[in-house]
Design a protein around this motif. Structure first.
Motif, mmCIF file in Angstrom:
data_model
loop_
_atom_site.group_PDB
_atom_site.id
_atom_site.type_symbol
_atom_site.label_atom_id
_atom_site.label_comp_id
_atom_site.label_asym_id
_atom_site.label_seq_id
_atom_site.Cartn_x
_atom_site.Cartn_y
_atom_site.Cartn_z
ATOM 1 N N ALA A 193 6.791 5.683 24.713
ATOM 2 C CA ALA A 193 5.918 5.054 25.693
ATOM 3 C C ALA A 193 5.658 6.032 26.815
ATOM 4 O O ALA A 193 6.455 6.924 27.081
ATOM 5 C CB ALA A 193 6.568 3.780 26.250
ATOM 6 N N ALA A 194 4.540 5.862 27.474
ATOM 7 C CA ALA A 194 4.207 6.766 28.567
ATOM 8 C C ALA A 194 5.168 6.553 29.716
ATOM 9 O O ALA A 194 5.544 5.422 30.018
ATOM 10 C CB ALA A 194 2.774 6.504 29.030
ATOM 11 N N PRO A 195 5.618 7.629 30.367
ATOM 12 C CA PRO A 195 6.476 7.477 31.540
ATOM 13 C C PRO A 195 5.671 6.897 32.687
ATOM 14 O O PRO A 195 4.452 6.771 32.605
ATOM 15 C CB PRO A 195 6.913 8.922 31.824
ATOM 16 N N PRO A 196 6.321 6.511 33.758
ATOM 17 C CA PRO A 196 5.588 6.003 34.903
ATOM 18 C C PRO A 196 4.504 6.980 35.343
ATOM 19 O O PRO A 196 4.613 8.179 35.139
ATOM 20 C CB PRO A 196 6.684 5.859 35.981
ATOM 21 N N ASP A 197 3.481 6.443 35.935
ATOM 22 C CA ASP A 197 2.325 7.234 36.358
ATOM 23 C C ASP A 197 2.769 8.459 37.141
ATOM 24 O O ASP A 197 3.463 8.353 38.148
ATOM 25 C CB ASP A 197 1.422 6.355 37.231
ATOM 26 N N SER A 247 13.056 6.684 31.138
ATOM 27 C CA SER A 247 11.645 6.402 31.416
ATOM 28 C C SER A 247 10.709 7.344 30.671
ATOM 29 O O SER A 247 9.590 6.963 30.320
ATOM 30 C CB SER A 247 11.368 6.472 32.922
ATOM 31 N N ALA A 248 11.157 8.578 30.398
ATOM 32 C CA ALA A 248 10.297 9.510 29.671
ATOM 33 C C ALA A 248 10.023 9.029 28.251
ATOM 34 O O ALA A 248 9.040 9.449 27.636
ATOM 35 C CB ALA A 248 10.943 10.900 29.638
ATOM 36 N N LYS A 262 9.985 0.086 30.855
ATOM 37 C CA LYS A 262 10.460 -1.128 30.187
ATOM 38 C C LYS A 262 11.872 -1.524 30.600
ATOM 39 O O LYS A 262 12.174 -2.723 30.685
ATOM 40 C CB LYS A 262 10.364 -0.958 28.671
ATOM 41 N N TRP A 263 12.752 -0.588 30.837
ATOM 42 C CA TRP A 263 14.105 -0.922 31.284
ATOM 43 C C TRP A 263 14.041 -1.599 32.646
ATOM 44 O O TRP A 263 14.554 -2.712 32.830
ATOM 45 C CB TRP A 263 14.987 0.312 31.310
ATOM 46 N N PRO A 308 19.139 4.665 38.355
ATOM 47 C CA PRO A 308 19.118 6.103 38.069
ATOM 48 C C PRO A 308 18.544 6.336 36.668
ATOM 49 O O PRO A 308 18.608 5.462 35.797
ATOM 50 C CB PRO A 308 20.596 6.492 38.131
ATOM 51 N N ASP A 309 18.000 7.517 36.456
ATOM 52 C CA ASP A 309 17.380 7.811 35.164
ATOM 53 C C ASP A 309 17.928 9.112 34.603
ATOM 54 O O ASP A 309 18.239 10.053 35.353
ATOM 55 C CB ASP A 309 15.862 7.917 35.322
#
Length: 363
Positions: A28-32, A284-285, A290-291, A311-312
């Motif tokens: 999935a695309a990471p955040p903008d 997120s990458a 979604k998490w 944290p990511d």
């Protein structure tokens, strides 16, 4: 077996398992990328309302954070994790063989109890002062979740964790009867309860109604709750800079993470705090937001004055393929080998705790 062949085998094992095992995660695309990155701020946080939660590798890591910093964290919610220092000093081979991460031909997750070794290590480190005193755990609320269909972390591992927390006097609620696959349970989860696979966010029912495990543990932690916000959240979800705390590829932490701050907290009200740690292949990458969006914590936090820090992690690749599934460190992979991974001086542990101290107004 030569050391080179051994390393190749272990890396292959991690690639195949990584605590979210045989299922391929949809990209999935990471955040903008245009989202502004902010400096993590200090807030007015009630020291009696600081908690930690986690799923899978994040569940193991949450146990480490809770046990090592039991004077700071006043409770924990653990989904599909395991006992403290479960992998011991055996690295990834011990982690996969004993604690979870690989599915056996029987369809069950690998498991060999390390409960006795865990308790010996915990009590030794407590006596040495490399972690907070184990006596702090007495009376603390602890929520445990284990799905009966979990083929990644054997329910017996979570039963060991239940025994461990009870040994140290914690007040434990163990949800272990739902026919759930490996994942975090929430009304926002996109997968049916027994469905395995990415993004490992499941939704279960009880007595014909959608279950809300987050409500269960937040009620344990806080008592009576204000109603969940099922509409537009009034708080702010922000992307914050993790690098100032030491996040880097060496500790497999992304340059950025997420933080949810209710409006009341941003305006100076004294608030509670939850450190929330995702599982392998939930960075997120890989799965975007979604998490953070499906965990179901923000909806309660918005109306109950709780700051939530997410944290990511990042996956590592050659020449350091020690964490290809972006897991939190629960077997000592940080900087390729961190024997102190489960105590206060653990490389990744120090970064995470620095973030907690910032939010809580300590640094």
């Amino acid at each position: 077996m030569s050391s080179k062949r051994t390393r190749t085998f272990l890396v292959a094992a991690v690639l195949a398992a990584g605590l979210v095992t045989q299922h391929s995660a949809a990209i999935a695309a990471p955040p903008d990328a245009s989202t502004s990155v902010v400096k993590l701020q200090r807030y007015q946080v009630d020291p009696a309302k600081i908690f930690v939660a986690g799923i899978s590798s994040g569940g193991f890591a949450a146990v480490q954070m809770h046990v090592a910093h039991s004077s700071t964290f006043k409770g924990a919610a653990i989904y599909a994790g395991g006992v403290y220092w479960c992998a011991g000093a055996g690295g990834v081979a011990t982690a996969l063989g004993n604690c979870g991460g690989q599915t056996l031909p029987t369809g069950q997750a690998s498991y060999n109890s390390t409960l006795a070794e865990s308790q010996t290590y915990l009590e030794t480190q407590s006596a040495l002062g490399t972690i907070d005193a184990a006596s702090n755990l007495r009376g603390q609320p602890v929520y445990l979740w284990s799905g009966t269909k979990d083929a990644t972390v054997n329910p017996l591992e979570m039963a060991d964790l239940n025994s461990e927390y009870l040994r140290y006097g914690a007040n434990v609620r163990f949800d272990n009867t739902f026919p759930a696959a490996h994942g975090w349970e929430s009304p926002n989860g996109e997968l049916d309860c027994g469905t395995a696979g990415s993004p490992f966010m499941v939704r279960c029912s009880q007595n014909g109604a959608v279950y809300d495990s987050v409500k269960t543990w937040l009620t344990m932690f806080l008592g009576s709750l204000a109603p969940r916000n099922n509409g537009k959240l009034q708080g702010s979800l922000m992307t914050f800079d993790q690098t100032e705390f030491g996040a880097s590829p060496k500790v497999s932490l992304s340059p950025t993470g997420s933080v949810f701050v209710p409006k009341s907290c941003s305006q100076g009200r004294t608030c509670g705090f939850v450190l929330a740690l995702h599982g392998c292949k939930q960075q997120s990458a890989l799965i975007g937001n979604k998490w953070v969006g499906q965990a179901g914590i923000n909806e309660w936090a918005d109306t109950n004055s709780l700051i939530v820090l997410y944290p990511d992690t990042i996956a590592t690749s050659a020449p350091d393929p020690t964490n290809p599934n972006a897991c939190f460190d629960w077997w000592g992979y940080s900087n390729q080998a961190d024997p102190n991974y489960a105590i206060k001086t653990g490389l990744q542990m120090q970064v995470l705790y620095s973030m907690v101290q910032r939010v809580a107004g300590v640094q």
